[in-house]
Structure formats: structure tokens, C-alpha cells
Write a protein that holds these residues in place. Structure first.
Motif, short mmCIF file in Angstrom:
data_model
loop_
_atom_site.label_atom_id
_atom_site.label_comp_id
_atom_site.label_asym_id
_atom_site.label_seq_id
_atom_site.Cartn_x
_atom_site.Cartn_y
_atom_site.Cartn_z
N LYS A 249 172.91 54.05 34.75
CA LYS A 249 173.16 53.86 33.32
C LYS A 249 173.82 52.50 33.07
CE LYS A 249 173.38 58.75 32.06
NZ LYS A 249 174.19 59.84 31.42
N ALA A 250 173.75 52.07 31.82
CA ALA A 250 174.21 50.73 31.45
C ALA A 250 175.65 50.41 31.87
CB ALA A 250 174.02 50.52 29.94
N PRO A 251 176.63 51.29 31.64
CA PRO A 251 178.02 50.95 32.03
C PRO A 251 178.17 50.72 33.53
CG PRO A 251 178.02 52.78 30.49
CD PRO A 251 176.60 52.58 30.90
N GLN A 252 177.46 51.54 34.34
CA GLN A 252 177.54 51.37 35.79
C GLN A 252 176.81 50.10 36.24
OE1 GLN A 252 176.74 54.70 34.43
NE2 GLN A 252 178.98 54.75 34.48
N ALA A 253 175.76 49.74 35.52
CA ALA A 253 175.07 48.49 35.82
C ALA A 253 175.98 47.30 35.50
CB ALA A 253 173.78 48.39 35.01
N SER A 281 161.56 32.83 23.32
CA SER A 281 163.00 32.58 23.22
C SER A 281 163.69 33.88 22.85
CB SER A 281 163.32 31.51 22.17
OG SER A 281 163.09 32.01 20.86
N HIS A 282 164.98 33.93 23.11
CA HIS A 282 165.74 35.13 22.77
C HIS A 282 165.83 35.30 21.25
CE1 HIS A 282 169.17 37.96 22.61
NE2 HIS A 282 168.75 38.33 23.82
N VAL A 283 165.96 34.19 20.57
CA VAL A 283 166.04 34.23 19.09
C VAL A 283 164.76 34.80 18.50
CG1 VAL A 283 166.16 32.80 17.01
CG2 VAL A 283 167.69 32.33 18.94
N SER A 284 163.63 34.34 19.02
CA SER A 284 162.34 34.82 18.53
C SER A 284 162.15 36.30 18.86
CB SER A 284 161.21 34.00 19.16
OG SER A 284 159.96 34.48 18.74
N ALA A 285 162.55 36.70 20.07
CA ALA A 285 162.43 38.12 20.47
C ALA A 285 163.27 39.00 19.55
CB ALA A 285 162.87 38.29 21.92
N LYS A 286 164.42 38.50 19.15
CA LYS A 286 165.31 39.26 18.26
C LYS A 286 164.69 39.38 16.87
CE LYS A 286 170.25 39.95 17.86
NZ LYS A 286 171.57 39.47 18.31
N SER A 287 164.09 38.31 16.39
CA SER A 287 163.47 38.33 15.06
C SER A 287 162.28 39.29 15.01
CB SER A 287 163.02 36.92 14.66
OG SER A 287 161.93 36.49 15.45
N LYS A 288 161.63 39.51 16.16
CA LYS A 288 160.50 40.43 16.24
C LYS A 288 160.94 41.88 16.43
CE LYS A 288 157.38 36.96 18.29
NZ LYS A 288 156.30 37.00 17.28
N GLY A 289 162.24 42.07 16.59
CA GLY A 289 162.75 43.42 16.79
C GLY A 289 162.62 43.93 18.19
N TRP A 290 162.42 43.00 19.16
CA TRP A 290 162.22 43.40 20.56
C TRP A 290 163.54 43.48 21.34
CZ3 TRP A 290 157.51 39.65 21.58
CH2 TRP A 290 156.39 40.16 20.90
N VAL A 291 164.62 42.99 20.76
CA VAL A 291 165.93 43.10 21.40
C VAL A 291 166.60 44.36 20.87
CG1 VAL A 291 168.18 42.03 21.76
CG2 VAL A 291 166.13 40.58 21.61
N ARG A 292 166.88 45.27 21.78
CA ARG A 292 167.42 46.58 21.40
C ARG A 292 168.91 46.67 21.69
NH1 ARG A 292 163.83 47.59 25.33
NH2 ARG A 292 165.38 48.84 26.47
N THR A 293 169.61 47.44 20.89
CA THR A 293 171.01 47.75 21.17
C THR A 293 171.08 49.11 21.84
OG1 THR A 293 171.80 46.48 19.26
CG2 THR A 293 173.29 48.14 20.16
N GLU A 294 171.61 49.15 23.04
CA GLU A 294 171.67 50.39 23.82
C GLU A 294 173.12 50.76 24.12
OE1 GLU A 294 169.12 52.11 24.20
OE2 GLU A 294 167.36 50.79 24.22
N GLY A 295 173.37 52.07 24.19
CA GLY A 295 174.72 52.57 24.43
C GLY A 295 174.96 53.02 25.86
N LYS A 296 176.01 53.85 26.02
CA LYS A 296 176.45 54.24 27.35
C LYS A 296 175.48 55.12 28.12
CE LYS A 296 181.37 53.87 26.29
NZ LYS A 296 182.69 54.56 26.22
N ASP A 297 174.57 55.79 27.41
CA ASP A 297 173.64 56.70 28.08
C ASP A 297 172.32 56.03 28.44
OD1 ASP A 297 175.37 58.87 28.04
OD2 ASP A 297 174.73 59.48 26.03
#
Length: 312
Positions: A249-253, A281-297
Motif C-alpha cells: 500500500k501507498a504508506p508502506q511504499a 509532461s506532468h502538467v499536461s497529464a494533470k490537465s487531462k485528469g490522468w493524475v490521481r489522488t490516492e489515499g492510505k489504502d
């Protein structure tokens, strides 16, 4: 995490030749007699990952840098363990010296001699690849009977060391190439390839009709044998691959980067490698909605390009 793989086999099967090729230099003694490697040689080898250079190029472009950021690959530690012989579990040959080294390994690469060469003697009870496989397994099991940690039960990759003349045909042998725990390699050829520069190596492989060196396939298989994946971080400071177990999981990573990051973990910004490259680019990926926000699980996936948000 550090991955340690022990290389075992009967004498004169090509263990040290393979080890030399892995390190791209002759640090082990390749000799035509048993027990050339009495004390284990240890070497750290980068896990091949073409994604890192492409990520570095993306960072350079996006950050308008004059040069590529440093690239830090995941690594695998290989241990060239002294050759076993029939009766080793009862003290024959070098006896049980190999047990301590195997105990410390996460996985085992078992090199099998699948070539004939009258100039290289068969030693230690060696007959043919399949008989040698049974012999070494028996010795490991006999030596392991009284051991709580069951050394012989570690993940094993069987590497069939073939001659240069048979290499191409063996690579097409379905009985060898379709099984996850088997790999065909020509250690002598790999050692020769290791002495070439990158351009010469690519040309030589092309002439042989091979896309990937045996060593690259070997390292990747050893990596996957243990159920490991790589997540990636990319910035001006460095572009890096980090090793975690599949299912982490993300916190352990995050803790792999720094132990404090697990308890201070807030969230992770994640984008798939392929999507990031496609975006440019990261900016472009974010504008396309491809950058996700993920939590502890969130369970990390191989190729995730991630930025962890850590609290104070």
C-alpha cells in the motif's frame, strides 16, 4: 528493499562466467577446476528499466534543464556461491559452507550445464542438466531436513546454460521458454557481450536475432520471481525506481523512500507511466485528469509515477 539472489550449481556449469557477465567485469575466477569460487563473490547489478531514461528526458524538457537529472535504477544483489557436489550435505567437497549463503538469499538461481565441451570437465557428479537439477535439489533438501527456515523452499529460477551454437534453437524450445521458473542463457556469450560497448552490443544482438540480452531477461525474472514491482519518482533531483512487494500500500511504499514517511503519509499523487509519457509532461497529464489522488489504502502498481505528500 535490497534483493539478494544466490547463484548455485555444480562445479564447471558456468556460474562464475555468468556472475562475471552480470557485473560486466571479471571479478570472479573462471577456472576449469572445481571450487574456483571458495568464498562467495557479491555484486550489485542494476535492474534494467527503459522507463527511467524516458522519464528523465521528460523531466529535462518540462523543467528546462541543461542536462538529464541523475537516474537511479532499482538494484539486485547477486552472490556467486561455491559449487556443490554429490554428498555435500554429508561434508563432501566444500560441505555445508554454502548453507549460510543460501540462508541469506531471497531467491536462488540454479545454473544447469546444458552444453557439451570436452575441454571442460564435468565434476561433482554432473551428468546432464536434468540429473544435475535433481542432484542439487537432493543435497539442499538433505542439508535442510533439520532447518526450521527450510532453505530449499526458497523461490528458484533454473537457468539452462547452453552453447553458442545451440542458443538460438534453445530460445525457441517451448518446454523451456513457457515456464516462469526456467530460463535459457549462454553464459559465455553474455560474458563476451559484457565486454562490448552499448552500440556494439546492440549490433551483435541484432545479428543474432535477439532483442534482449540473457542477463536482462535473467535480472527481470529474478525480480518477478519474488513478486516485486517498481514504482517511480521523477524530479529535478533524480529519476528513480523503488522496489516493493506486489500488493504494497501507498504508506508502506513511501516508507521505502524514508521510514518517517509512513506515519506522516497524507496522500499520493499517482499517474501511470504510459499516460505520463503520452501526455508529454506532468502538467499536461494533470490537465487531462490522468493524475490521481490516492489515499492510505491504495495498492501500488508497477510503473506508477508517484509524488507523496508527507505531513510534518
Amino acid at each position: 528493499m535490497n534483493l539478494r539472489v544466490g547463484i548455485v550449481g555444480l562445479p564447471n556449469v558456468g556460474k562464475s562466467t555468468l556472475f562475471n557477465a552480470l557485473l560486466k567485469k571479471r571479478v570472479a575466477l573462471s577456472a576449469n577446476y572445481p571450487f574456483a569460487t571458495v568464498e562467495p563473490n557479491i555484486g550489485v547489478v542494476a535492474v534494467p528499466d527503459a522507463r527511467l531514461e524516458k522519464l528523465a528526458e521528460l523531466v529535462k524538457s518540462e523543467e528546462k534543464m541543461d542536462s538529464l537529472p541523475p537516474i537511479v535504477p532499482a538494484v539486485c544483489e547477486f552472490v556467486d556461491i561455491a559449487g556443490l557436489v554429490k554428498g555435500a550435505s554429508q561434508g563432501e567437497g566444500l560441505g555445508n559452507q554454502f548453507l549460510a549463503h543460501i540462508r541469506e538469499a531471497d531467491a536462488i538461481i540454479h545454473v544447469l550445464r546444458d552444453f557439451e565441451d570436452s575441454d571442460i570437465i564435468r565434476a561433482g557428479g554432473s551428468k546432464n542438466a536434468e540429473e544435475d537439477k535433481k542432484l542439487v535439489e537432493t543435497e539442499l533438501e538433505l542439508a535442510d531436513l533439520d532447518k526450521v527456515d527450510k532453505l530449499s523452499k526458497k523461490p528458484v529460477l533454473y537457468v539452462y546454460n547452453v552453447s553458442e551454437s545451440e542458443y538460438a534453437d534453445k530460445l525457441r524450445d517451448p518446454s523451456l521458454i513457457t515456464q516462469d521458473d526456467k530460463l535459457v542463457i549462454c553464459a559465455k556469450l553474455e560474458e563476451e557481450l559484457a565486454d562490448l560497448n552499448e552500440t556494439e552490443r546492440i549490433q551483435y544482438l541484432k545479428e543474432l536475432g535477439i532483442e534482449e540480452t540473457g542477463l536482462e531477461r535473467l535480472i527481470k525474472k529474478a525480480y518477478s520471481l519474488l513478486g516485486l514491482i517498481s514504482f517511480l519518482t521523477a524530479g529535478k533531483k533524480e529519476v528513480r525506481a523503488w522496489t516493493v512487494k506486489s500488493g504494497t500500500k501507498a504508506p508502506q511504499a513511501a516508507a521505502v523512500i524514508h521510514t518517517d514517511f509512513e506515519k506522516k503519509f497524507i496522500r499520493a499523487e499517482v499517474v501511470e507511466y504510459e499516460k505520463l509519457i503520452e501526455a508529454g509532461s506532468h502538467v499536461s497529464a494533470k490537465s487531462k485528469g490522468w493524475v490521481r489522488t490516492e489515499g492510505k489504502d491504495y495498492i501500488m502498481q508497477d510503473g506508477d509515477v508517484v509524488e507523496f505528500l508527507i505531513g510534518s
